[in-house]
Design an enzyme around this catalytic site. Sequence first.
Site, PDB file in Angstrom:
ATOM      1  N   LYS A  27      -5.124   9.310  -1.801  1.00 12.14           N
ATOM      2  CA  LYS A  27      -5.506   8.876  -0.447  1.00 12.14           C
ATOM      3  C   LYS A  27      -6.041  10.058   0.369  1.00 12.14           C
ATOM      4  O   LYS A  27      -7.089   9.977   1.017  1.00 12.14           O
ATOM      5  CB  LYS A  27      -4.296   8.253   0.269  1.00 12.14           C
ATOM      6  CG  LYS A  27      -4.448   8.074   1.764  1.00 12.14           C
ATOM      7  CD  LYS A  27      -5.521   7.057   2.123  1.00 12.14           C
ATOM      8  CE  LYS A  27      -5.968   7.178   3.568  1.00 12.14           C
ATOM      9  NZ  LYS A  27      -7.018   6.245   3.926  1.00 12.14           N
ATOM     10  N   CYS A  66      -8.677  10.047  11.171  1.00 11.93           N
ATOM     11  CA  CYS A  66      -8.367  10.335   9.759  1.00 11.93           C
ATOM     12  C   CYS A  66      -8.949  11.652   9.249  1.00 11.93           C
ATOM     13  O   CYS A  66      -8.216  12.528   8.799  1.00 11.93           O
ATOM     14  CB  CYS A  66      -8.860   9.191   8.885  1.00 11.93           C
ATOM     15  SG  CYS A  66      -8.303   7.598   9.485  1.00 11.93           S
TER      16      CYS A  66
END
Length: 444
Positions: A219, A273
């Site tokens: 991820k 992010c």
Amino acid sequence: MIELIGKLKKREARIAIVGLGRVGLPTAAVFADAGYHVIGVDIRSDVIQAISLKKIRTKEPGLEEILKKVVNSNRLKVSTETVHAVKECDVVIVCVQTPSDSQRKPDLTYLKRACKEIAQGLSKRKLVIIESTVPPGTMKNVAAKILENESMTKCGVDFWLAYCPERITSGKILQEFATSSRIIGSFDKDSAKVAAELLKTVTNGDLLLTDCGSAEVAKLAENTFRDVNIAFANELALICEQAKVDVKEVIRLANTHSRVNIHSPGCGVGGPCLTKDPYLLLSLRRSEAKEQKIIEASRKMNDFMPSHAIRLVVKALGKAGKDVKNSRVAVLGVAYKGETDDASNSPAEQIIGELKNLGAKVVVYDPFCEESFGAERAQDLWEAVKGVDCLITVTAHNAFQRLSLQKVKALMNECPVIVDGRLIFEPLEVRRLGFTYYGIGRVT
Ligand code: SAJ
């Protein structure tokens, strides 16, 4: 396990979603819309109240409609009581934020708190899924440990635990939820199996089973890859400015090679992010590991781009015979990326702040986003560009790409300047219309 799988197949399983932010709210809405009874939990009562009133804080195509449907049909209920929700449900999905602190170290306060509360409501044969982006080792050393110790139960024996990182991006959340492949990290086969049964009821994408550690790093690697790639594009843009060639043309040509995929340069990388996840990935790095430099250097490169955009504004105004001090500058776009209203970590903040420090009068316009970072906010695009000396594109919203530059020129002051922070205009065309044009990575 067979019992829970049966309940999932018949949509009879009850699901608690812990954390109703950018990821948790759409997740709750999607599972409720798939037919499950969902309890959405958030520690913030204002968040709960807004959802009860079917209001969403950030605009997302299609989300408000689904939310209305599932709240009206009672498929989605909301609460501030995690323990109670966990007791009521068969599945718990954790979507709390995992920010970095001021030293860029992971702050797992919200995740730890959520795990502690979940543990208090945990009983046999429940599935816990963590979706939050986490530093390597968190599933083993934090999530599993807290859940087991605080509930006196055993992961893989009494309850199932999986790490299924989210992959959705603002503006396309519902579409990507239904189609993206999903990574499922687990410590045991049964947990992977139940988590896969759950996810396959909401996505057509592939389900990729692996261990927890690999899922955590994968991820982080996805977002870090993107950040490093953009940093490369940005460095290339600076080189192209020196070499007097157009970076857009260079990337177009290079990307025709079947193994090359250079991303787009621009006036900065924002959002929740890419600005944080590379630091989560680096959090385990040994201080003596001097050879590991690319990820950090890329972050620095991308953090530098707003200052470079300001440098172009100063140069362009100078070329047009104006001083940035007392010039009026329109900032087009405040959101961190096109077609969203999210301004978190947007490069617009630094650009507006630096322009004001240089003595410019700044007016902003964003068709999606109400944030103005302390600048004057125009109601529409024409009001924004009226009487300005310079406009700078900071966000690639579609409306800016379709802009009538003739109309813009008629409204701007004499000797108008355009600084293209997102490479959305054609330099020759803009100059032909009589603008002084500077852009990231473009020939001046
Ligand atoms: N940007 C560039 N150049 C590009 C692409 C983006 O400068 O070529 C800038 C954007 O303007 C923006 C920032 O980067 O400021 C981040 O944009 P993004 O498109 O990477 O999107 P995010 O941060 O909304 O979503 C990312 C996605 N990750 C990947 O594409 C690998 C998304 O799939 C993740 O789910 C999300 O992070 C997340 O939540 O982790």
